[in-house]
Design a protein around this motif. Structure first.
Motif, PDB file in Angstrom:
ATOM      1  N   GLN A  84      43.673  48.465  31.405  1.00 24.41           N
ATOM      2  CA  GLN A  84      44.755  48.718  32.670  1.00 24.41           C
ATOM      3  C   GLN A  84      43.920  48.302  33.738  1.00 24.41           C
ATOM      4  O   GLN A  84      44.319  47.588  34.499  1.00 24.41           O
ATOM      5  CB  GLN A  84      45.132  50.047  32.483  1.00 24.41           C
ATOM      6  CG  GLN A  84      46.145  50.251  33.431  1.00 24.41           C
ATOM      7  CD  GLN A  84      46.674  52.023  33.543  1.00 24.41           C
ATOM      8  OE1 GLN A  84      45.624  52.792  33.259  1.00 24.41           O
ATOM      9  NE2 GLN A  84      47.902  52.144  33.334  1.00 24.41           N
ATOM     10  N   LYS A  87      45.739  35.299  31.708  1.00 27.09           N
ATOM     11  CA  LYS A  87      46.761  36.198  31.059  1.00 27.09           C
ATOM     12  C   LYS A  87      46.061  37.123  30.163  1.00 27.09           C
ATOM     13  O   LYS A  87      45.228  36.774  29.244  1.00 27.09           O
ATOM     14  CB  LYS A  87      47.601  35.015  30.314  1.00 27.09           C
ATOM     15  CG  LYS A  87      48.221  34.224  31.327  1.00 27.09           C
ATOM     16  CD  LYS A  87      49.353  32.975  30.620  1.00 27.09           C
ATOM     17  CE  LYS A  87      49.669  32.150  31.828  1.00 27.09           C
ATOM     18  NZ  LYS A  87      50.739  31.383  31.129  1.00 27.09           N
ATOM     19  N   GLN A 104      43.897  40.714  38.490  1.00 28.77           N
ATOM     20  CA  GLN A 104      45.435  40.483  39.043  1.00 28.77           C
ATOM     21  C   GLN A 104      45.214  39.144  40.148  1.00 28.77           C
ATOM     22  O   GLN A 104      44.649  39.170  40.999  1.00 28.77           O
ATOM     23  CB  GLN A 104      46.317  41.342  39.279  1.00 28.77           C
ATOM     24  CG  GLN A 104      47.678  41.173  39.608  1.00 28.77           C
ATOM     25  CD  GLN A 104      48.442  42.329  40.146  1.00 28.77           C
ATOM     26  OE1 GLN A 104      48.014  43.297  40.390  1.00 28.77           O
ATOM     27  NE2 GLN A 104      49.895  42.189  39.965  1.00 28.77           N
ATOM     28  N   GLY A 105      46.101  38.223  39.770  1.00 32.67           N
ATOM     29  CA  GLY A 105      46.056  37.168  40.923  1.00 32.67           C
ATOM     30  C   GLY A 105      44.952  36.173  40.701  1.00 32.67           C
ATOM     31  O   GLY A 105      44.757  34.937  41.540  1.00 32.67           O
ATOM     32  N   TYR A 106      44.269  35.959  39.792  1.00 33.89           N
ATOM     33  CA  TYR A 106      43.270  34.959  39.366  1.00 33.89           C
ATOM     34  C   TYR A 106      43.874  34.077  38.247  1.00 33.89           C
ATOM     35  O   TYR A 106      43.265  33.079  37.824  1.00 33.89           O
ATOM     36  CB  TYR A 106      41.762  35.677  38.830  1.00 33.89           C
ATOM     37  CG  TYR A 106      41.141  36.388  40.059  1.00 33.89           C
ATOM     38  CD1 TYR A 106      40.507  35.422  40.855  1.00 33.89           C
ATOM     39  CD2 TYR A 106      41.165  37.658  40.216  1.00 33.89           C
ATOM     40  CE1 TYR A 106      39.689  35.990  41.728  1.00 33.89           C
ATOM     41  CE2 TYR A 106      40.559  38.310  41.197  1.00 33.89           C
ATOM     42  CZ  TYR A 106      39.844  37.442  42.001  1.00 33.89           C
ATOM     43  OH  TYR A 106      38.808  37.927  43.063  1.00 33.89           O
ATOM     44  N   THR A 136      40.958  46.567  34.020  1.00 32.58           N
ATOM     45  CA  THR A 136      40.677  45.145  34.090  1.00 32.58           C
ATOM     46  C   THR A 136      41.667  44.187  34.461  1.00 32.58           C
ATOM     47  O   THR A 136      41.674  43.356  35.475  1.00 32.58           O
ATOM     48  CB  THR A 136      40.306  44.646  32.560  1.00 32.58           C
ATOM     49  OG1 THR A 136      38.901  45.597  32.303  1.00 32.58           O
ATOM     50  CG2 THR A 136      39.896  43.215  32.769  1.00 32.58           C
ATOM     51  N   GLU A 137      43.015  44.486  33.863  1.00 30.15           N
ATOM     52  CA  GLU A 137      44.190  43.795  34.310  1.00 30.15           C
ATOM     53  C   GLU A 137      44.426  43.826  35.737  1.00 30.15           C
ATOM     54  O   GLU A 137      44.786  42.886  36.439  1.00 30.15           O
ATOM     55  CB  GLU A 137      45.338  44.004  33.422  1.00 30.15           C
ATOM     56  CG  GLU A 137      46.466  43.075  33.631  1.00 30.15           C
ATOM     57  CD  GLU A 137      47.516  43.474  32.717  1.00 30.15           C
ATOM     58  OE1 GLU A 137      48.637  42.840  32.839  1.00 30.15           O
ATOM     59  OE2 GLU A 137      47.539  44.336  31.628  1.00 30.15           O
ATOM     60  N   GLU A 138      44.397  45.219  36.378  1.00 26.24           N
ATOM     61  CA  GLU A 138      44.570  45.563  37.856  1.00 26.24           C
ATOM     62  C   GLU A 138      43.720  44.605  38.577  1.00 26.24           C
ATOM     63  O   GLU A 138      43.947  43.921  39.684  1.00 26.24           O
ATOM     64  CB  GLU A 138      44.485  46.840  38.001  1.00 26.24           C
ATOM     65  CG  GLU A 138      44.785  47.266  39.391  1.00 26.24           C
ATOM     66  CD  GLU A 138      44.698  49.006  39.400  1.00 26.24           C
ATOM     67  OE1 GLU A 138      43.856  49.388  40.439  1.00 26.24           O
ATOM     68  OE2 GLU A 138      45.132  49.581  38.792  1.00 26.24           O
ATOM     69  N   LYS A 139      42.267  44.542  38.253  1.00 27.00           N
ATOM     70  CA  LYS A 139      41.278  44.172  39.065  1.00 27.00           C
ATOM     71  C   LYS A 139      41.505  42.686  39.154  1.00 27.00           C
ATOM     72  O   LYS A 139      41.051  41.886  40.066  1.00 27.00           O
ATOM     73  CB  LYS A 139      40.048  44.551  38.799  1.00 27.00           C
ATOM     74  CG  LYS A 139      39.736  46.070  38.693  1.00 27.00           C
ATOM     75  CD  LYS A 139      39.724  46.547  40.296  1.00 27.00           C
ATOM     76  CE  LYS A 139      39.337  48.192  40.348  1.00 27.00           C
ATOM     77  NZ  LYS A 139      39.460  48.532  41.805  1.00 27.00           N
TER      78      LYS A 139
END
Length: 91
Positions: free
Chosen positions: A78, A90, A85-87, A80-83
């Protein structure tokens, strides 16, 4: 990233050749294999008695399940995906 860190620390490179040599050297020194094989990593301890080698562990994809409980893995995923995000990655 190395250039940003150098700038933050107040170290300015004077030419492209110097920059390339210094950055390449830093990157080589920071390779996991090199860091994990340093004598201080193998024998050193923090003031609280935690050994430096605790920060270095060879891992394989999916190996987390052997060391973490499911809720910890879920939380790491969770965060990792949040940090990231935007790069454009997937998960």
């Amino acid at each position: 990233m190395v250039m940003k860190l150098a700038q933050f620390l107040g170290h300015l490179f004077f030419d492209a050749k110097e920059t390339s040599v210094v950055v390449d050297g830093i990157l080589i020194l920071c390779i996991f294999k090199n860091l994990s094989n340093l004598e201080v990593t193998k024998t050193g301890k923090l003031a609280l008695g935690v050994e430096y080698r605790a920060y270095f562990r060879h891992s394989e994809v999916g190996d987390a399940k052997n060391h973490l409980i499911p809720s910890m893995i879920e939380k790491l995923d969770q965060v990792t995906e949040e940090k990231l995000q935007g790069y454009g990655l997937k998960f």
